[in-house]
Write a protein that holds these residues in place. Sequence first.
Motif, short mmCIF file in Angstrom:
data_model
loop_
_atom_site.label_atom_id
_atom_site.label_comp_id
_atom_site.label_asym_id
_atom_site.label_seq_id
_atom_site.Cartn_x
_atom_site.Cartn_y
_atom_site.Cartn_z
N UNK A 26 0.79 -1.22 0.00
CA UNK A 26 0.00 0.00 0.00
C UNK A 26 0.82 1.28 0.00
N UNK A 27 2.14 1.16 0.22
CA UNK A 27 3.02 2.32 0.15
C UNK A 27 3.88 2.21 -1.11
N UNK A 28 4.26 3.35 -1.65
CA UNK A 28 5.02 3.37 -2.90
C UNK A 28 6.38 2.69 -2.73
N UNK A 29 6.75 1.87 -3.71
CA UNK A 29 8.05 1.20 -3.68
C UNK A 29 8.38 0.70 -5.08
N UNK A 30 9.63 0.87 -5.48
CA UNK A 30 10.13 0.33 -6.74
C UNK A 30 11.04 -0.86 -6.51
N UNK A 31 11.30 -1.17 -5.25
CA UNK A 31 12.16 -2.30 -4.87
C UNK A 31 11.45 -3.09 -3.79
N UNK A 32 11.98 -4.28 -3.52
CA UNK A 32 11.36 -5.16 -2.52
C UNK A 32 12.03 -5.11 -1.15
#
Length: 93
Positions: A44-50
Amino acid sequence: MIKHIVMWKLKNPGDAAKFKAQLDSCKGLVPGMREFEAAVRTEGLEANVDVVLVSAFDDRAALQAYLEHPVHVEVSGVLGGLRESRTVLDYET
């Protein structure tokens, strides 16, 4: 102080908890390690990585000691097979 930030995109995002647990085994490995925090993306929060690692070292020598430490080398080998990509930024503060 040297900040060492590493971010990974995983082949299987479901491996993030296992990946983080392996990273956590590197906490406190060498003198001069001031900070060490591994985290996984929050739904639910922005992320481009894990997975991300934010760490700090007293100086370049402490960072180098960490990078060359046998436990770190072993963990890196295990995690290398789980990642799609890796991004790193080291900088002085």
